[in-house]
Write a protein that holds these residues in place. Structure first.
Motif, PDB file in Angstrom:
ATOM      1  N   ALA A 178     -96.623   4.708  23.291  1.00  0.00           N
ATOM      2  CA  ALA A 178     -97.031   5.573  22.016  1.00  0.00           C
ATOM      3  C   ALA A 178     -96.224   6.769  22.155  1.00  0.00           C
ATOM      4  O   ALA A 178     -95.747   7.268  21.054  1.00  0.00           O
ATOM      5  N   ILE A 179     -95.916   7.595  23.218  1.00  0.00           N
ATOM      6  CA  ILE A 179     -95.041   8.669  23.164  1.00  0.00           C
ATOM      7  C   ILE A 179     -93.698   8.383  22.905  1.00  0.00           C
ATOM      8  O   ILE A 179     -93.023   9.080  21.947  1.00  0.00           O
ATOM      9  N   ALA A 180     -93.165   7.079  23.368  1.00  0.00           N
ATOM     10  CA  ALA A 180     -91.821   7.182  22.956  1.00  0.00           C
ATOM     11  C   ALA A 180     -91.400   6.623  21.309  1.00  0.00           C
ATOM     12  O   ALA A 180     -90.614   6.800  20.727  1.00  0.00           O
ATOM     13  N   TYR A 181     -92.581   5.796  20.917  1.00  0.00           N
ATOM     14  CA  TYR A 181     -92.541   5.415  19.487  1.00  0.00           C
ATOM     15  C   TYR A 181     -92.553   6.613  18.558  1.00  0.00           C
ATOM     16  O   TYR A 181     -91.858   6.661  17.783  1.00  0.00           O
ATOM     17  N   PHE A 182     -93.425   7.692  18.961  1.00  0.00           N
ATOM     18  CA  PHE A 182     -93.502   8.543  18.038  1.00  0.00           C
ATOM     19  C   PHE A 182     -92.177   9.691  18.261  1.00  0.00           C
ATOM     20  O   PHE A 182     -92.023  10.329  16.997  1.00  0.00           O
ATOM     21  N   ALA A 183     -91.738   9.836  19.242  1.00  0.00           N
ATOM     22  CA  ALA A 183     -90.577  10.570  19.725  1.00  0.00           C
ATOM     23  C   ALA A 183     -89.329  10.039  18.900  1.00  0.00           C
ATOM     24  O   ALA A 183     -88.667  10.725  18.545  1.00  0.00           O
ATOM     25  N   THR A 184     -89.185   8.786  18.616  1.00  0.00           N
ATOM     26  CA  THR A 184     -88.126   8.048  18.353  1.00  0.00           C
ATOM     27  C   THR A 184     -88.422   7.520  16.657  1.00  0.00           C
ATOM     28  O   THR A 184     -87.727   6.391  16.288  1.00  0.00           O
ATOM     29  N   LEU A 185     -89.505   8.108  15.943  1.00  0.00           N
ATOM     30  CA  LEU A 185     -89.782   7.448  14.667  1.00  0.00           C
ATOM     31  C   LEU A 185     -88.253   7.728  13.606  1.00  0.00           C
ATOM     32  O   LEU A 185     -88.275   6.419  13.018  1.00  0.00           O
ATOM     33  N   ASN A 186     -87.848   8.418  13.964  1.00  0.00           N
ATOM     34  CA  ASN A 186     -86.485   8.646  12.920  1.00  0.00           C
ATOM     35  C   ASN A 186     -85.361   8.281  13.383  1.00  0.00           C
ATOM     36  O   ASN A 186     -84.310   8.414  12.862  1.00  0.00           O
ATOM     37  N   ALA A 187     -85.050   7.673  14.548  1.00  0.00           N
ATOM     38  CA  ALA A 187     -84.241   7.065  15.449  1.00  0.00           C
ATOM     39  C   ALA A 187     -83.909   5.901  14.723  1.00  0.00           C
ATOM     40  O   ALA A 187     -84.729   5.151  14.042  1.00  0.00           O
ATOM     41  N   THR A 188     -82.580   5.127  14.975  1.00  0.00           N
ATOM     42  CA  THR A 188     -82.194   3.946  14.766  1.00  0.00           C
ATOM     43  C   THR A 188     -82.944   3.077  15.452  1.00  0.00           C
ATOM     44  O   THR A 188     -83.659   3.107  16.465  1.00  0.00           O
ATOM     45  N   ASP A 189     -82.902   1.601  15.063  1.00  0.00           N
ATOM     46  CA  ASP A 189     -83.801   0.656  15.755  1.00  0.00           C
ATOM     47  C   ASP A 189     -83.596   0.420  17.117  1.00  0.00           C
ATOM     48  O   ASP A 189     -84.358  -0.119  18.042  1.00  0.00           O
ATOM     49  N   ILE A 190     -82.008   0.495  17.445  1.00  0.00           N
ATOM     50  CA  ILE A 190     -81.520   0.080  18.755  1.00  0.00           C
ATOM     51  C   ILE A 190     -82.319   1.189  19.870  1.00  0.00           C
ATOM     52  O   ILE A 190     -82.620   0.914  20.871  1.00  0.00           O
ATOM     53  N   ILE A 191     -82.037   2.431  19.399  1.00  0.00           N
ATOM     54  CA  ILE A 191     -82.451   3.609  20.199  1.00  0.00           C
ATOM     55  C   ILE A 191     -84.091   3.572  20.323  1.00  0.00           C
ATOM     56  O   ILE A 191     -84.493   3.697  21.412  1.00  0.00           O
ATOM     57  N   GLN A 192     -84.633   3.236  19.351  1.00  0.00           N
ATOM     58  CA  GLN A 192     -86.097   3.043  19.493  1.00  0.00           C
ATOM     59  C   GLN A 192     -86.440   1.696  20.293  1.00  0.00           C
ATOM     60  O   GLN A 192     -87.608   1.913  21.184  1.00  0.00           O
ATOM     61  N   THR A 193     -85.873   0.793  20.424  1.00  0.00           N
ATOM     62  CA  THR A 193     -85.780  -0.376  20.985  1.00  0.00           C
ATOM     63  C   THR A 193     -85.996  -0.029  22.339  1.00  0.00           C
ATOM     64  O   THR A 193     -86.630  -0.348  23.277  1.00  0.00           O
ATOM     65  N   ILE A 194     -84.782   0.525  22.654  1.00  0.00           N
ATOM     66  CA  ILE A 194     -84.328   0.822  24.080  1.00  0.00           C
ATOM     67  C   ILE A 194     -85.492   1.873  24.751  1.00  0.00           C
ATOM     68  O   ILE A 194     -85.949   1.810  25.796  1.00  0.00           O
ATOM     69  N   SER A 195     -85.677   2.840  23.878  1.00  0.00           N
ATOM     70  CA  SER A 195     -86.765   4.030  24.490  1.00  0.00           C
ATOM     71  C   SER A 195     -88.141   3.143  24.872  1.00  0.00           C
ATOM     72  O   SER A 195     -88.872   3.573  25.723  1.00  0.00           O
ATOM     73  N   LEU A 196     -88.652   2.180  23.924  1.00  0.00           N
ATOM     74  CA  LEU A 196     -89.776   1.490  24.178  1.00  0.00           C
ATOM     75  C   LEU A 196     -89.706   0.858  25.438  1.00  0.00           C
ATOM     76  O   LEU A 196     -90.579   0.674  26.141  1.00  0.00           O
ATOM     77  N   VAL A 197     -88.741   0.087  25.814  1.00  0.00           N
ATOM     78  CA  VAL A 197     -88.493  -0.638  27.090  1.00  0.00           C
ATOM     79  C   VAL A 197     -88.444   0.226  28.212  1.00  0.00           C
ATOM     80  O   VAL A 197     -89.140  -0.038  29.096  1.00  0.00           O
ATOM     81  N   VAL A 198     -87.788   1.430  27.997  1.00  0.00           N
ATOM     82  CA  VAL A 198     -87.766   2.287  29.094  1.00  0.00           C
ATOM     83  C   VAL A 198     -89.249   2.839  29.219  1.00  0.00           C
ATOM     84  O   VAL A 198     -89.615   3.045  30.541  1.00  0.00           O
ATOM     85  N   ALA A 199     -89.641   3.243  28.417  1.00  0.00           N
ATOM     86  CA  ALA A 199     -91.064   3.829  28.530  1.00  0.00           C
ATOM     87  C   ALA A 199     -92.204   2.787  28.860  1.00  0.00           C
ATOM     88  O   ALA A 199     -92.862   3.261  29.823  1.00  0.00           O
ATOM     89  N   THR A 200     -92.077   1.515  28.809  1.00  0.00           N
ATOM     90  CA  THR A 200     -93.068   0.568  29.347  1.00  0.00           C
ATOM     91  C   THR A 200     -92.609   0.442  30.943  1.00  0.00           C
ATOM     92  O   THR A 200     -93.406   0.555  31.732  1.00  0.00           O
ATOM     93  N   PHE A 201     -91.478   0.488  31.248  1.00  0.00           N
ATOM     94  CA  PHE A 201     -91.023   0.254  32.649  1.00  0.00           C
ATOM     95  C   PHE A 201     -91.327   1.431  33.533  1.00  0.00           C
ATOM     96  O   PHE A 201     -91.744   1.514  34.734  1.00  0.00           O
ATOM     97  N   LEU A 202     -91.246   2.638  32.879  1.00  0.00           N
ATOM     98  CA  LEU A 202     -91.693   4.021  33.562  1.00  0.00           C
ATOM     99  C   LEU A 202     -93.129   3.937  33.676  1.00  0.00           C
ATOM    100  O   LEU A 202     -93.526   4.548  34.807  1.00  0.00           O
TER     101      LEU A 202
END
Length: 83
Positions: free
Chosen positions: A38-62
């Motif tokens: 949730a934090i990664a999703y709302f932090a990257t709302l205005n970012a590109t799809d690739i950056i948003q996907t990478i941040s969601l994956v990193v947040a999950t593993f974190l």
């Protein structure tokens, strides 16, 4: 043969592993992963799809890694109480 030759098995005290520890161990992966997602999703709302996907994956593993660390810490505490 008598039964005295066998060593008695060690029984765990009920105070070693509490219900609170079990609740934290089972819910930590879900709670931490979902909160980091949730934090990664709302932090990257205005970012590109690739950056948003990478941040969601990193947040999950974190979140999962942090929950595994919490479980290992609880295991250390349990081992200290047993000894």
């Amino acid at each position: 043969m008598t039964n005295n030759d066998k060593k008695p098995k060690k029984k765990l005290d009920s105070s070693v592993i509490s219900k609170k520890m079990l609740a934290v161990a089972f819910t930590a992966p879900f709670v931490l992963s979902i909160s980091f997602i949730a934090i990664a999703y709302f932090a990257t709302l205005n970012a590109t799809d690739i950056i948003q996907t990478i941040s969601l994956v990193v947040a999950t593993f974190l979140g999962l890694g942090l929950s595994i660390g919490i479980i290992f810490f609880m295991q250390k505490r349990i081992n200290k109480k047993i000894n």
